[in-house]
Design a protein around this motif. Structure first.
Motif, short mmCIF file in Angstrom:
data_model
loop_
_atom_site.label_atom_id
_atom_site.label_comp_id
_atom_site.label_asym_id
_atom_site.label_seq_id
_atom_site.Cartn_x
_atom_site.Cartn_y
_atom_site.Cartn_z
N MET A 1 -9.31 3.03 2.55
CA MET A 1 -8.98 1.77 1.88
C MET A 1 -7.74 1.98 1.03
SD MET A 1 -11.15 -1.06 -0.28
CE MET A 1 -12.61 -0.64 0.57
N PRO A 2 -6.60 1.46 1.51
CA PRO A 2 -5.38 1.57 0.70
C PRO A 2 -5.52 0.82 -0.62
CG PRO A 2 -4.86 1.00 2.97
CD PRO A 2 -6.34 0.85 2.81
N CYS A 3 -4.78 1.30 -1.59
CA CYS A 3 -4.71 0.64 -2.90
C CYS A 3 -3.26 0.72 -3.36
CB CYS A 3 -5.64 1.32 -3.90
SG CYS A 3 -5.68 0.52 -5.51
N THR A 4 -2.57 -0.38 -3.20
CA THR A 4 -1.16 -0.43 -3.57
C THR A 4 -0.83 -1.84 -4.03
OG1 THR A 4 1.07 0.12 -2.81
CG2 THR A 4 -0.37 -0.99 -1.22
N PHE B 1 -9.09 -4.21 0.81
CA PHE B 1 -8.31 -4.36 -0.41
C PHE B 1 -7.10 -5.26 -0.15
CE2 PHE B 1 -4.87 -3.07 -3.28
CZ PHE B 1 -5.49 -3.32 -4.49
N VAL B 2 -6.91 -6.23 -1.02
CA VAL B 2 -5.77 -7.13 -0.94
C VAL B 2 -4.84 -6.78 -2.10
CG1 VAL B 2 -5.00 -9.53 -1.01
CG2 VAL B 2 -7.17 -8.94 0.10
N PRO B 3 -3.61 -6.36 -1.81
CA PRO B 3 -2.70 -5.98 -2.89
C PRO B 3 -2.29 -7.16 -3.75
CG PRO B 3 -1.60 -5.79 -0.77
CD PRO B 3 -3.00 -6.20 -0.49
N GLY B 4 -2.15 -6.87 -5.03
CA GLY B 4 -1.67 -7.88 -5.98
C GLY B 4 -0.21 -7.64 -6.28
N LEU C 1 -9.28 1.08 8.81
CA LEU C 1 -8.57 0.72 7.59
C LEU C 1 -9.11 -0.58 7.03
CD1 LEU C 1 -4.98 1.65 8.68
CD2 LEU C 1 -6.22 2.65 6.76
N LEU C 2 -9.49 -0.52 5.76
CA LEU C 2 -10.00 -1.70 5.06
C LEU C 2 -8.88 -2.21 4.17
CD1 LEU C 2 -13.47 -0.25 4.12
CD2 LEU C 2 -12.86 -1.62 6.13
N TYR C 3 -8.10 -3.10 4.75
CA TYR C 3 -6.90 -3.56 4.07
C TYR C 3 -6.65 -5.01 4.45
CZ TYR C 3 -2.05 -3.80 2.55
OH TYR C 3 -0.89 -4.16 1.93
N PRO D 1 -9.52 5.41 -3.42
CA PRO D 1 -8.34 4.64 -3.08
C PRO D 1 -7.29 5.54 -2.44
CG PRO D 1 -8.33 5.11 -5.43
CD PRO D 1 -9.63 5.63 -4.88
N ALA D 2 -6.58 5.00 -1.48
CA ALA D 2 -5.50 5.72 -0.81
C ALA D 2 -4.19 5.02 -1.17
CB ALA D 2 -5.70 5.75 0.70
N THR D 3 -3.37 5.68 -1.96
CA THR D 3 -2.13 5.07 -2.44
C THR D 3 -1.09 4.93 -1.33
OG1 THR D 3 -1.22 7.21 -3.06
CG2 THR D 3 -2.45 6.00 -4.77
N PHE D 4 -0.06 4.19 -1.64
CA PHE D 4 1.10 4.03 -0.76
C PHE D 4 1.62 5.40 -0.32
CE2 PHE D 4 5.80 3.88 -0.61
CZ PHE D 4 6.01 2.92 0.37
N ASN D 5 1.79 6.31 -1.27
CA ASN D 5 2.29 7.64 -0.96
C ASN D 5 1.32 8.39 -0.04
OD1 ASN D 5 4.26 9.80 -1.43
ND2 ASN D 5 2.56 10.82 -2.45
N THR D 6 0.04 8.31 -0.33
CA THR D 6 -0.97 9.00 0.47
C THR D 6 -1.00 8.47 1.90
OG1 THR D 6 -2.33 9.63 -1.41
CG2 THR D 6 -3.45 9.38 0.71
N ILE D 7 -1.01 7.16 2.06
CA ILE D 7 -1.04 6.57 3.41
C ILE D 7 0.16 7.04 4.21
CG2 ILE D 7 -0.80 4.39 4.68
CD1 ILE D 7 -3.65 4.81 3.65
#
Length: 182
Positions: free
Chosen positions: A118-121, A152-155, A145-147, A83-89
């Motif tokens: 793939m972001p994860c936020t 990934f769909v953020p919740g 980017l898989l977003y 996963p690539a976090t908000f900060n990482t992206i």
């Protein structure tokens, strides 16, 4: 059969706890996996680092090597940052490479290494205006980017664990973008 090397880079988000299964899945697809982590992700899985190194056959890295030290990983044929976090992206898009994993990902762009992220936020962080700018920057640099609908769909903000992180889709994308290059 020629060995193909995947750099799997992970930020500190709950899907990182599934990384051993992801490594095994990638290996069944024919990848030699090198695992890189952000410092917090390394802290989160610290009790598993020796096992992960044994699983991959390579040291798990989260810090830069000293100047003059030999590189302990083979050259990458592809890179997956998930996963690539908000900060990482945001750091990656801005070229802020104080963390090993982000530095490796930034260099991959200049080396034309096929790259998937793939972001994860959560939705609250994803609403920050810099996030869309960062996603556009990385897309413009050639990152797949898989977003959203294709990843990934953020919740909502609050829950610590996303209900579903589509790891298989990430590995499928790596396989697809490298199929004609390897």
């Amino acid at each position: 059969m020629t060995t193909k090397t995947l750099y799997l880079l992970c930020s500190a988000a709950p899907p990182v706890f599934d990384v051993a299964h992801v490594v095994e899945d990638a290996q069944t697809r024919g990848w030699d996996v090198c695992l890189g982590l952000t410092p917090t992700a390394a802290h989160w899985v610290s009790e598993s680092l020796d096992g992960l190194a044994a699983l991959t056959g390579h040291p798990v890295r989260w810090q830069y090597k000293f100047p003059g030290e030999a590189d302990v990983w083979p050259v990458a044929d592809a890179l997956l940052f998930a996963p690539a976090t908000f900060n990482t992206i945001n750091a990656w898009a801005l070229g802020l490479t104080d963390r090993f994993a982000v530095g490796v990902a930034a260099e991959a762009l200049g080396k034309n290494t096929p790259t998937v992220a793939m972001p994860c936020t959560n939705a609250a962080l994803a609403a920050h205006p810099q996030f869309d700018i960062s996603l556009a920057t990385l897309r413009g640099a050639g990152v797949e980017l898989l977003y959203g609908d294709n990843g990934f769909v953020p919740g909502p903000a609050g829950p610590d664990v996303p209900s579903h992180f589509p790891w298989p889709a990430a590995l499928d994308s790596v396989d697809r973008i490298t199929a004609t290059r390897l």
